[in-house]
Design a protein around this motif. Structure first.
Motif, short mmCIF file in Angstrom:
data_model
loop_
_atom_site.label_atom_id
_atom_site.label_comp_id
_atom_site.label_asym_id
_atom_site.label_seq_id
_atom_site.Cartn_x
_atom_site.Cartn_y
_atom_site.Cartn_z
N ARG A 215 0.85 -1.19 0.00
CA ARG A 215 0.00 0.00 0.00
C ARG A 215 0.89 1.23 0.00
NH1 ARG A 215 -2.65 -4.03 2.65
NH2 ARG A 215 -4.80 -4.39 1.98
N LEU A 216 0.84 1.98 -1.11
CA LEU A 216 1.73 3.12 -1.32
C LEU A 216 0.90 4.39 -1.43
CD1 LEU A 216 4.11 1.52 -4.00
CD2 LEU A 216 4.31 1.44 -1.50
N ASP A 217 1.35 5.41 -0.74
CA ASP A 217 0.64 6.69 -0.73
C ASP A 217 1.35 7.66 -1.68
OD1 ASP A 217 -1.02 8.76 -0.10
OD2 ASP A 217 -0.12 9.19 1.86
N TYR A 218 0.80 7.79 -2.89
CA TYR A 218 1.39 8.68 -3.89
C TYR A 218 1.00 10.12 -3.57
CZ TYR A 218 2.35 10.85 -8.41
OH TYR A 218 2.81 11.68 -9.42
N THR A 219 1.97 10.95 -3.22
CA THR A 219 1.70 12.30 -2.74
C THR A 219 2.24 13.39 -3.66
OG1 THR A 219 3.71 12.26 -1.38
CG2 THR A 219 1.66 11.55 -0.33
N LYS A 220 2.84 13.01 -4.77
CA LYS A 220 3.40 14.01 -5.68
C LYS A 220 2.29 14.82 -6.33
CE LYS A 220 8.00 13.52 -6.14
NZ LYS A 220 8.98 14.61 -6.21
N THR A 221 2.43 16.13 -6.33
CA THR A 221 1.48 16.99 -7.03
C THR A 221 2.07 17.38 -8.37
OG1 THR A 221 2.40 18.94 -5.93
CG2 THR A 221 0.51 17.88 -4.89
N GLY A 222 1.24 17.50 -9.36
CA GLY A 222 1.71 17.90 -10.68
C GLY A 222 2.20 16.75 -11.54
N GLY A 223 2.02 15.49 -11.08
CA GLY A 223 2.35 14.36 -11.92
C GLY A 223 3.80 13.94 -11.91
N GLY A 224 4.55 14.26 -10.87
CA GLY A 224 5.96 13.86 -10.80
C GLY A 224 6.13 12.38 -10.47
N LEU A 225 7.30 11.86 -10.79
CA LEU A 225 7.62 10.47 -10.48
C LEU A 225 8.06 10.37 -9.02
CD1 LEU A 225 8.09 7.52 -11.45
CD2 LEU A 225 10.43 8.22 -12.04
N GLN A 226 7.43 9.47 -8.26
CA GLN A 226 7.76 9.30 -6.85
C GLN A 226 8.24 7.87 -6.61
OE1 GLN A 226 4.61 10.38 -4.13
NE2 GLN A 226 5.70 9.66 -2.32
N TRP A 227 9.42 7.77 -5.96
CA TRP A 227 10.00 6.47 -5.67
C TRP A 227 9.67 6.03 -4.24
CZ3 TRP A 227 11.91 3.13 -9.05
CH2 TRP A 227 12.34 3.60 -10.29
N PHE A 228 9.38 4.75 -4.09
CA PHE A 228 9.07 4.18 -2.78
C PHE A 228 10.09 3.07 -2.49
CE2 PHE A 228 5.17 5.95 -4.38
CZ PHE A 228 4.56 6.53 -3.27
N LYS A 229 10.92 3.27 -1.48
CA LYS A 229 11.86 2.23 -1.06
C LYS A 229 11.10 1.22 -0.21
CE LYS A 229 16.39 1.47 1.01
NZ LYS A 229 16.86 0.75 -0.18
N LEU A 230 11.14 -0.02 -0.58
CA LEU A 230 10.36 -1.06 0.09
C LEU A 230 11.04 -1.48 1.39
CD1 LEU A 230 9.44 -3.27 -3.00
CD2 LEU A 230 8.21 -1.31 -2.04
N ASP A 231 10.23 -1.65 2.44
CA ASP A 231 10.76 -2.12 3.71
C ASP A 231 11.39 -3.51 3.55
OD1 ASP A 231 9.89 0.17 4.96
OD2 ASP A 231 7.95 -0.69 5.50
N GLU A 232 10.76 -4.32 2.73
CA GLU A 232 11.27 -5.65 2.42
C GLU A 232 11.24 -5.81 0.90
OE1 GLU A 232 10.21 -10.37 3.19
OE2 GLU A 232 9.22 -8.81 4.36
N PRO A 233 12.39 -6.05 0.27
CA PRO A 233 12.40 -6.17 -1.19
C PRO A 233 11.48 -7.27 -1.70
CG PRO A 233 14.64 -6.05 -0.31
CD PRO A 233 13.72 -6.22 0.86
N LEU A 234 11.04 -7.13 -2.94
CA LEU A 234 10.27 -8.19 -3.59
C LEU A 234 11.25 -9.11 -4.32
CD1 LEU A 234 7.32 -6.15 -5.16
CD2 LEU A 234 7.36 -7.36 -2.97
N TYR A 235 11.21 -10.39 -3.99
CA TYR A 235 12.10 -11.36 -4.62
C TYR A 235 11.33 -12.16 -5.67
CZ TYR A 235 15.26 -10.31 -0.76
OH TYR A 235 16.07 -9.67 0.13
#
Length: 444
Positions: A215-235
């Motif tokens: 569950r990711l909260d996209y908070t960028k205004t104006g359509g910017g690219l937002q990166w989310f560092k995962l607490d636990e990587p996806l393997y």
């Protein structure tokens, strides 16, 4: 690399601790006495008795545990003495209720010793398997293949907005068919028209329910690219305990009016333009050997109503591949040699390693533990005997120097590591290739 928790969980029950014959003596928790191999640590040497282990453990009997106080929140695992019955209790969850509730369990010195022994054993198992992995890295047979790369460089143009279709959208991810080669997703990039809460699901074609939910909260205004560092990587291994060999992974989210995506304008059915972006092209050449990425969409039938709206593995024939849109997604990934699933599948081969390694570390603990209690629980072993047991007898070399003869338990353990490294050579050409160092000539 290896996933520590999963690997240690699988190896913990290979060898167990034998319960004392006398039921009147301290009894261990049942999980500690489980042994898949039928071997027990006490079989390595008579010094490894529970009595000797008790002598180097903390003195739980004389520990002054805090008294329970009303209206206090206690974290899970907290231990208190309840004055109403003068007994010890341990919180099974974080709670502010009294020990009379079901959120506490009775706690005794036997449980305390079992907890200590379990923690120590687990730490020594992890130490053993870490050394095994480190030695493979030193020989070049365990390595990072592709370091952190993104699927594409730069964000999509703000005017390239995806039309709402009311479907599920995402990536089909197909890892290369190499045992031990694992794609690791460290970060996920999102680009949408407006702020939105996005729920991403990771599924596999051989597994009905989601493997992971993000569950990711996209908070960028104006359509910017937002990166989310995962607490636990996806393997994304080619094969694992949860997934069959082959197949595909699916990283998807449900489209709605509030999460219209901005897409990267490129054709995902072929390599990116080398003259347009050298970064994109070099990244593609690195990760495309080990991963296929196919953007796709699928209708609402992906949702199984019996699972409260979470996606359920659907008929893959219904996939609509959309190679001109990435659906607002980007990934930062690595490709690594992941020995986790290999070790778990071949864990029986590691029995002697775990048996001797844990035994050696506990004997070391007896040798160097400064807190051995000098009472009726005193360690019934002399330090010279322990040194001789671990290091072996000593000889005199040609120069008159005293040297170890390499016939102790530590030497035996070293031989186990050498045998394991040789036994698994050549299983996979990428992560566990043959390591031929040629012939060495020495003089005597």
């Amino acid at each position: 690399m290896f996933r520590i928790e999963e690997t240690v969980d699988a190896l913990m029950k290979l060898v167990g601790w034998e319960q004392p014959y006398n039921p009147a003596q301290m009894q261990l928790s049942t999980d500690l006495s489980e042994s898949e191999s039928g071997l027990y640590y006490q079989s390595v040497h008579p010094f490894l008795t529970l009595t000797n282990l008790i002598s180097i453990a903390p003195d739980f009997t004389n520990t002054n545990w805090p008294v329970y106080e009303d209206d206090t929140e206690y974290l899970q695992g907290s231990i208190v003495r309840w004055e109403e019955d003068n007994k010890l209790y341990r919180a099974t969850v974080t709670t502010n209720l009294p020990p009379s509730s079901r959120q506490w369990e009775s706690f005794t010195s036997e449980k305390a010793f079992s907890d200590w022994l379990r923690t120590k054993t687990r730490g020594y198992v992890q130490k053993a398997i870490t050394r095994y992995y480190t030695e493979r890295m030193a020989k070049g047979t365990a390595k990072s293949i592709v370091d952190s790369r993104t699927l594409f460089d730069q964000a999509g143009r703000l005017l390239d907005r995806e039309k709402y279709s009311g479907k599920w959208a995402g990536f089909e991810l197909v890892p290369a068919r190499y045992n031990g080669v694992t794609v690791k997703i460290d970060e996920i990039g999102l680009q949408f028209v407006s702020t939105s809460n996005i729920t991403l699901y990771l599924l596999h074609s051989s597994h009905p329910a989601p493997l992971k939910t993000l569950r990711l909260d996209y908070t960028k205004t104006g359509g910017g690219l937002q990166w989310f560092k995962l607490d636990e990587p996806l393997y994304l291994p080619y094969v694992s305990e949860d997934t069959d060999a082959g197949g595909s992974y699916y990283l998807v989210y449900e489209q709605n009016e509030n999460n219209k995506a901005i897409y990267k304008n490129r054709d995902w059915s072929k390599a990116p333009c080398g003259s347009c972006s050298s970064v994109d092209y070099s990244s593609y050449l690195a990760w495309s050997k080990y991963l296929e990425v196919h953007p796709f969409m699928v209708s609402q039938q992906v949702v199984d109503e019996g699972r409260e709206g979470e996606p359920f593995m659907w008929d893959l024939a219904d996939n609509e591949y959309t190679y001109l849109s990435n659906h607002g997604l980007n990934l930062r990934l690595s490709v690594v040699c992941d020995l986790t699933d290999f070790i778990i599948r071949h864990r029986a081969e590691f029995t002697d390693l775990i048996l001797k390694s844990v035994a050696v570390d506990f004997l070391r603990e007896m040798l160097y533990n400064a807190n051995v209690r000098t009472n009726r629980n005193s360690l019934n072993v002399s330090k010279p005997d322990l040194v001789r047991l671990l290091d072996g007898d000593f000889d005199i070399d040609r120069k008159g120097n005293t040297v170890a003869s390499r016939n102790g338990l530590i030497a035996e353990l070293d031989n186990v590591y050498k045998a394991l490294n040789f036994n698994f050579r050549g299983i996979d050409k990428v992560c566990q290739p043959c390591c031929n160092n040629g012939i060495r000539y020495t003089t005597t």
